[in-house]
Design an enzyme around this catalytic site. Structure first.
Site, mmCIF file in Angstrom:
data_model
loop_
_atom_site.group_PDB
_atom_site.id
_atom_site.type_symbol
_atom_site.label_atom_id
_atom_site.label_comp_id
_atom_site.label_asym_id
_atom_site.label_seq_id
_atom_site.Cartn_x
_atom_site.Cartn_y
_atom_site.Cartn_z
ATOM 1 N N LYS A 22 -61.252 7.847 10.485
ATOM 2 C CA LYS A 22 -61.014 6.665 9.768
ATOM 3 C C LYS A 22 -59.772 6.389 9.429
ATOM 4 O O LYS A 22 -59.248 5.234 9.738
ATOM 5 C CB LYS A 22 -61.991 6.766 8.441
ATOM 6 C CG LYS A 22 -61.468 5.583 7.269
ATOM 7 C CD LYS A 22 -62.185 5.792 6.169
ATOM 8 C CE LYS A 22 -61.766 5.229 5.044
ATOM 9 N NZ LYS A 22 -60.412 5.496 4.367
ATOM 10 N N ASN A 23 -58.806 7.146 8.910
ATOM 11 C CA ASN A 23 -57.589 6.815 8.344
ATOM 12 C C ASN A 23 -56.473 6.854 9.385
ATOM 13 O O ASN A 23 -55.572 6.091 9.591
ATOM 14 C CB ASN A 23 -56.975 7.749 7.550
ATOM 15 C CG ASN A 23 -57.526 7.869 6.125
ATOM 16 O OD1 ASN A 23 -58.715 6.836 5.845
ATOM 17 N ND2 ASN A 23 -57.812 8.714 5.109
ATOM 18 N N ARG A 92 -58.662 -0.606 1.951
ATOM 19 C CA ARG A 92 -57.153 -0.208 1.521
ATOM 20 C C ARG A 92 -56.382 -0.501 2.808
ATOM 21 O O ARG A 92 -55.240 -1.027 2.437
ATOM 22 C CB ARG A 92 -57.254 1.540 1.499
ATOM 23 C CG ARG A 92 -56.046 1.997 0.871
ATOM 24 C CD ARG A 92 -56.043 1.681 -0.471
ATOM 25 N NE ARG A 92 -54.526 2.173 -0.902
ATOM 26 C CZ ARG A 92 -53.874 1.964 -1.952
ATOM 27 N NH1 ARG A 92 -54.132 0.864 -2.546
ATOM 28 N NH2 ARG A 92 -52.612 2.211 -2.056
ATOM 29 N N CYS A 116 -61.310 2.288 -2.486
ATOM 30 C CA CYS A 116 -62.194 3.015 -3.460
ATOM 31 C C CYS A 116 -61.084 2.860 -4.969
ATOM 32 O O CYS A 116 -59.910 3.176 -4.778
ATOM 33 C CB CYS A 116 -62.097 4.489 -3.194
ATOM 34 S SG CYS A 116 -63.362 4.639 -1.986
ATOM 35 N N ARG A 121 -53.192 3.391 -7.575
ATOM 36 C CA ARG A 121 -52.945 3.202 -6.096
ATOM 37 C C ARG A 121 -51.842 2.111 -5.980
ATOM 38 O O ARG A 121 -52.115 1.082 -4.964
ATOM 39 C CB ARG A 121 -54.050 3.229 -5.264
ATOM 40 C CG ARG A 121 -55.138 4.070 -5.515
ATOM 41 C CD ARG A 121 -56.357 3.771 -4.498
ATOM 42 N NE ARG A 121 -56.206 4.332 -3.474
ATOM 43 C CZ ARG A 121 -56.900 4.568 -2.283
ATOM 44 N NH1 ARG A 121 -57.998 4.082 -2.291
ATOM 45 N NH2 ARG A 121 -56.600 5.189 -1.220
ATOM 46 N N PRO A 122 -50.714 2.276 -6.502
ATOM 47 C CA PRO A 122 -49.602 1.140 -6.398
ATOM 48 C C PRO A 122 -49.215 0.931 -4.722
ATOM 49 O O PRO A 122 -49.333 2.108 -4.100
ATOM 50 C CB PRO A 122 -48.415 1.527 -7.281
ATOM 51 C CG PRO A 122 -48.668 3.022 -7.559
ATOM 52 C CD PRO A 122 -49.943 3.410 -7.483
ATOM 53 N N ILE A 123 -48.505 0.057 -4.259
ATOM 54 C CA ILE A 123 -47.930 0.154 -3.006
ATOM 55 C C ILE A 123 -46.289 -0.057 -3.055
ATOM 56 O O ILE A 123 -45.628 -0.698 -2.155
ATOM 57 C CB ILE A 123 -48.396 -0.994 -2.070
ATOM 58 C CG1 ILE A 123 -48.532 -2.490 -2.779
ATOM 59 C CG2 ILE A 123 -50.193 -0.545 -1.854
ATOM 60 C CD1 ILE A 123 -48.761 -3.503 -1.546
ATOM 61 N N ASP A 124 -45.801 0.204 -4.242
ATOM 62 C CA ASP A 124 -44.178 0.214 -4.448
ATOM 63 C C ASP A 124 -43.396 0.720 -3.255
ATOM 64 O O ASP A 124 -42.481 0.094 -3.016
ATOM 65 C CB ASP A 124 -43.884 0.492 -5.843
ATOM 66 C CG ASP A 124 -44.224 2.055 -6.172
ATOM 67 O OD1 ASP A 124 -45.481 2.368 -5.868
ATOM 68 O OD2 ASP A 124 -43.440 3.017 -6.430
ATOM 69 N N ASP A 304 -59.068 14.031 -0.209
ATOM 70 C CA ASP A 304 -60.366 13.503 0.178
ATOM 71 C C ASP A 304 -61.307 14.396 0.225
ATOM 72 O O ASP A 304 -62.684 14.133 0.636
ATOM 73 C CB ASP A 304 -59.996 12.958 1.547
ATOM 74 C CG ASP A 304 -59.433 11.407 1.515
ATOM 75 O OD1 ASP A 304 -59.171 10.952 0.264
ATOM 76 O OD2 ASP A 304 -59.187 10.780 2.326
ATOM 77 N N ARG A 397 -68.561 3.693 4.621
ATOM 78 C CA ARG A 397 -67.188 3.199 4.903
ATOM 79 C C ARG A 397 -66.492 4.390 5.503
ATOM 80 O O ARG A 397 -65.583 4.133 6.310
ATOM 81 C CB ARG A 397 -66.514 3.041 3.316
ATOM 82 C CG ARG A 397 -66.774 1.994 2.696
ATOM 83 C CD ARG A 397 -66.238 1.468 1.432
ATOM 84 N NE ARG A 397 -64.914 1.366 1.864
ATOM 85 C CZ ARG A 397 -63.899 0.798 1.053
ATOM 86 N NH1 ARG A 397 -64.333 0.412 -0.412
ATOM 87 N NH2 ARG A 397 -62.594 0.821 1.311
HETATM 88 C C1 UD1 Z 1 -54.237 7.404 2.220
HETATM 89 C C2 UD1 Z 1 -55.842 7.339 2.779
HETATM 90 C C3 UD1 Z 1 -56.716 8.175 1.628
HETATM 91 C C4 UD1 Z 1 -56.083 9.301 1.077
HETATM 92 C C5 UD1 Z 1 -54.607 9.442 0.748
HETATM 93 C C6 UD1 Z 1 -53.904 10.713 0.382
HETATM 94 C C7 UD1 Z 1 -55.939 5.628 4.138
HETATM 95 C C8 UD1 Z 1 -55.993 4.229 4.226
HETATM 96 N N1 UD1 Z 1 -56.152 6.257 3.085
HETATM 97 O O1 UD1 Z 1 -54.389 6.444 1.056
HETATM 98 O O2 UD1 Z 1 -57.978 8.376 2.232
HETATM 99 O O3 UD1 Z 1 -56.790 9.857 -0.046
HETATM 100 O O4 UD1 Z 1 -53.885 8.856 1.817
HETATM 101 O O5 UD1 Z 1 -54.410 11.667 1.597
HETATM 102 O O6 UD1 Z 1 -55.253 6.118 5.256
HETATM 103 N N2 UD1 Z 1 -48.346 6.005 -4.079
HETATM 104 C C9 UD1 Z 1 -47.254 5.479 -4.913
HETATM 105 N N3 UD1 Z 1 -46.578 4.181 -4.355
HETATM 106 C C10 UD1 Z 1 -47.050 3.843 -2.979
HETATM 107 C C11 UD1 Z 1 -47.752 4.663 -2.098
HETATM 108 C C12 UD1 Z 1 -48.605 5.563 -2.822
HETATM 109 O O7 UD1 Z 1 -47.151 5.712 -5.958
HETATM 110 O O8 UD1 Z 1 -46.447 2.848 -2.516
HETATM 111 C C13 UD1 Z 1 -48.972 7.159 -4.651
HETATM 112 C C14 UD1 Z 1 -50.693 7.081 -4.649
HETATM 113 O O9 UD1 Z 1 -50.794 6.338 -5.960
HETATM 114 C C15 UD1 Z 1 -51.138 8.288 -4.582
HETATM 115 C C16 UD1 Z 1 -50.143 9.110 -3.653
HETATM 116 O O10 UD1 Z 1 -48.970 8.260 -3.709
HETATM 117 O O11 UD1 Z 1 -50.962 9.055 -5.906
HETATM 118 C C17 UD1 Z 1 -50.873 9.137 -2.247
HETATM 119 O O12 UD1 Z 1 -50.871 7.845 -1.677
HETATM 120 P P1 UD1 Z 1 -50.851 7.520 -0.264
HETATM 121 O O13 UD1 Z 1 -50.531 8.834 0.490
HETATM 122 O O14 UD1 Z 1 -50.146 6.160 -0.012
HETATM 123 O O15 UD1 Z 1 -52.416 7.169 -0.024
HETATM 124 P P2 UD1 Z 1 -52.922 6.075 0.683
HETATM 125 O O16 UD1 Z 1 -52.278 5.187 1.658
HETATM 126 O O17 UD1 Z 1 -53.436 5.115 -0.647
#
Ligand code: UD1
Length: 417
Positions: A22-23, A92, A116, A121-124, A304, A397
C-alpha cells in the site's frame, strides 16, 4: 458502512499470496505524473486507498487503464487543478501531490491530508523541505498553496526520518535545478521502490534506502515502468495469523529483509517458521512467550504491525510491554480487545501492558483505524464464537481481497454492507 463477521477458531491452511505494498503504491501512482507520457505500474493492490488516489489522478486529467493487477497511467494531457478538500482528506497519501505538482508545474493547491486518526501527524517536515528548495507555502485553514518560480536543489536535514517527507522531497527535487541531498532520510523499502521508478524514468538518484539520498533535478523524463514490492505489513499480518491458527500455512511474496524485525521477535518468543525462496511456512505455536517491543523507524519494529502484534501477545504466557514511539494514539484497539477477554492496560500515552494468555470470545466490536481493525480481525479469527467488526472499511483501506484470502485458507468470514 460495512461489517465483517467471523466465526472464529478455525485452523488455517493452504497458501495466501501477498499483494503489492500500500505505502509504495500510493506514492508510485502520483509519481507517474512526472513521466513523459505513459507509465506502467505492476502488482498494484486492490485496496480502497488506491481508488481514492485514482479519483485525484482523474481530476487532473490522467487516463487510467486497469489490466489485472497493473495500472497504465497516461499523464500526457495532465492539467494542474486545485485538489478539493473532500478528495485530499480521503487518505494520507494525498500529500504526494504536493511534491509531484510542485516539480511539474511549480504550483499546487491542496488541503491537509486525511488518513487514520492515530496521532497528530503533522506535515511540517514536508513543508520545511519544500521551503528549503525555494517554494513559498501559504496555509489558510488547512488549505496549502505552494508555489515556486524555480526550485533549487539543496542539502536538507530532516529532524526526523519521515517516510512521507522523504518521498515528497525526493519527488519535488526531480523538478529542482541542481542536486538535492536529503540527510537523515527515512530508509523504509517504500523509498527504494519509489526511487527505482524515478530512476527508470531517467532521474539520477543515489543512496535510496540509506540515510543520505542525492537527487539530481531532471527536466527530460522518460516513460516509467515499475513493480510494487510485496506489502511487508500485510506479510507480517498473515504471519501473525499463521502463528496463531496455521497448519503449514504458506505465505507467498515474502521479502525477508523487509520484515527482519518481526521475524526475529517471533523467534525470540518461540514461534518457528521456514522460508524457502519467497514463501514462508508457519504453524500454530502453543507456547508463545511474552516480550518487550519498541516501535521504531525501519529497520526497527514497524509501528504498523504493533496493533496486530498486540493481539498475538494476548496469547503469550506472561506480561508483555509495547512501547509505541511513533504515534501518540495507537492503542484504541485495546478497548475492544479487552471486551473480547484480553487483559491489556495502557500504562501511559505510549506504553501498553498485555497479560496473557487469555481466551478471547467473539462479540460486536468497532474498527477505529486500519491496523487497529486488523488487530480486531485477528482477534475475531482466534476467538470462540462470532465476532462482528463494524466500520470494517478501515481494514479494506490496506488489506487487498482480505475476505477472499482468508476464506481460501479456511477462515469462516463474511463481509456485509
Ligand atoms: C507512513 C505510512 C504509515 C506508517 C508511517 C510510519 C504512508 C502513506 N503511510 O506515514 O502507514 O505508519 O509511515 O512507518 O506511507 N512527523 C512529523 N512531521 C512530519 C512528518 C512526520 O512530526 O512532517 C512525525 C509523525 O507525526 C510520526 C512520525 O513522524 O510521529 C512518522 O511519520 P512518517 O514517517 O512521516 O509517517 P507517515 O508519512 O505519516
Amino acid at each position: 458502512m460495512s461489517k465483517i463477521i467471523i466465526n472464529g477458531n478455525k485452523e488455517l491452511t493452504g497458501e495466501v499470496k501477498i499483494s503489492g505494498a500500500k505505502n509504495s503504491a500510493v506514492a508510485l501512482i502520483p509519481a507517474a505524473i512526472l513521466a513523459r507520457n505513459k507509465s506502467i505500474i505492476y502488482n498494484v493492490p486492490e485496496i480502497s486507498d488506491i481508488d481514492y488516489l485514482l479519483n485525484i489522478m482523474e481530476l487532473l486529467n490522467c487516463k487510467i487503464e486497469h489490466k489485472n493487477d497493473s495500472l497504465i497511467i497516461d499523464s500526457s494531457n495532465i492539467i494542474n487543478k486545485p485538489i478539493p478538500e473532500e478528495l485530499s482528506v480521503q487518505m494520507r497519501a494525498s500529500y504526494y501531490f504536493m511534491g509531484v505538482l510542485l516539480a511539474k508545474f511549480g504550483k499546487v493547491e491542496i488541503s491537509f491530508p486525511g488518513g487514520c486518526n492515530i496521532g497528530a501527524r503533522p506535515i511540517d517536515i514536508h513543508i520545511k523541505g519544500f521551503e528549503e528548495l525555494g517554494a513559498k507555502v501559504e496555509i489558510v485553514k488547512n488549505r496549502y498553496t505552494i508555489t515556486a518560480e524555480e526550485l533549487k536543489g539543496k542539502k536538507i536535514y530532516f529532524d526526523f526520518p519521515s517516510v512521507g517527507a522523504t518521498i515528497n522531497i525526493m519527488l519535488a527535487a526531480v523538478g529542482a535545478k541542481g542536486t538535492t541531498i536529503i540527510e537523515n532520510a527515512a530508509t523504509e523499502p517504500e523509498i527504494v521502490n519509489v526511487a527505482s521508478f524515478l530512476i527508470n524514468m531517467g532521474v539520477k538518484i543515489r543512496g535510496a534506502g540509506t540515510k543520505t539520498i542525492e537527487i539530481e533535478g531532471t527536466k527530460e523524463l522518460d516513460n516509467g515502468v515499475c513493480e510494487v514490492f510485496p506489502d511487508r505489513i500485510e506479510s507480517g499480518t498473515y504471519i501473525i495469523i499463521g502463528a496463531l491458527l496455521g497448519k503449514d500455512l504458506k505465505i507467498k511474496g515474502i521479502i525477508k529483509e523487509h520484515i527482519e524485525a518481526l521475524l526475529m521477535k517471533l523467534e525470540e518468543i518461540g514461534i518457528k517458521y521456514k522460508i524457502e525462496n519467497d514463501t514462508l511456512t508457519i504453524s500454530k505455536c502453543d507456547n508463545i512467550k511474552s516480550t518487550y517491543i519498541k516501535t521504531l523507524v525501519f529497520p526497527g519494529f514497524p509501528t504498523d504491525l504493533q496493533q496486530p502484534m498486540t493481539t498475538l501477545l494476548t496469547q503469550a504466557h506472561g506480561k508483555s510491554i509495547i512501547e509505541e514511539t511513533l504515534y501518540e494514539n495507537r492503542f484504541k484497539n485495546t478497548y475492544d480487545l479487552n471486551r473480547m477477554g484480553a487483559v491489556t492496560n495502557v500504562l501511559s500515552l505510549n506504553k501498553l501492558e498485555i497479560k496473557g494468555p487469555r481466551k478471547l470470545k467473539g462479540t460486536k466490536v468497532i474498527a477505529t483505524d486500519l491496523r487497529g481493525g486488523a488487530s480486531l480481525l485477528i482477534a475475531g479469527l482466534i476467538a470462540e464464537g462470532t465476532t462482528e467488526i463494524e466500520n470494517s472499511e478501515y481494514i479494506l483501506r490496506g488489506y487487498g481481497n482480505v475476505i477472499g484470502k482468508l476464506k481460501s485458507i479456511g477462515a469462516d468470514v463474511e463481509i456485509c454492507e
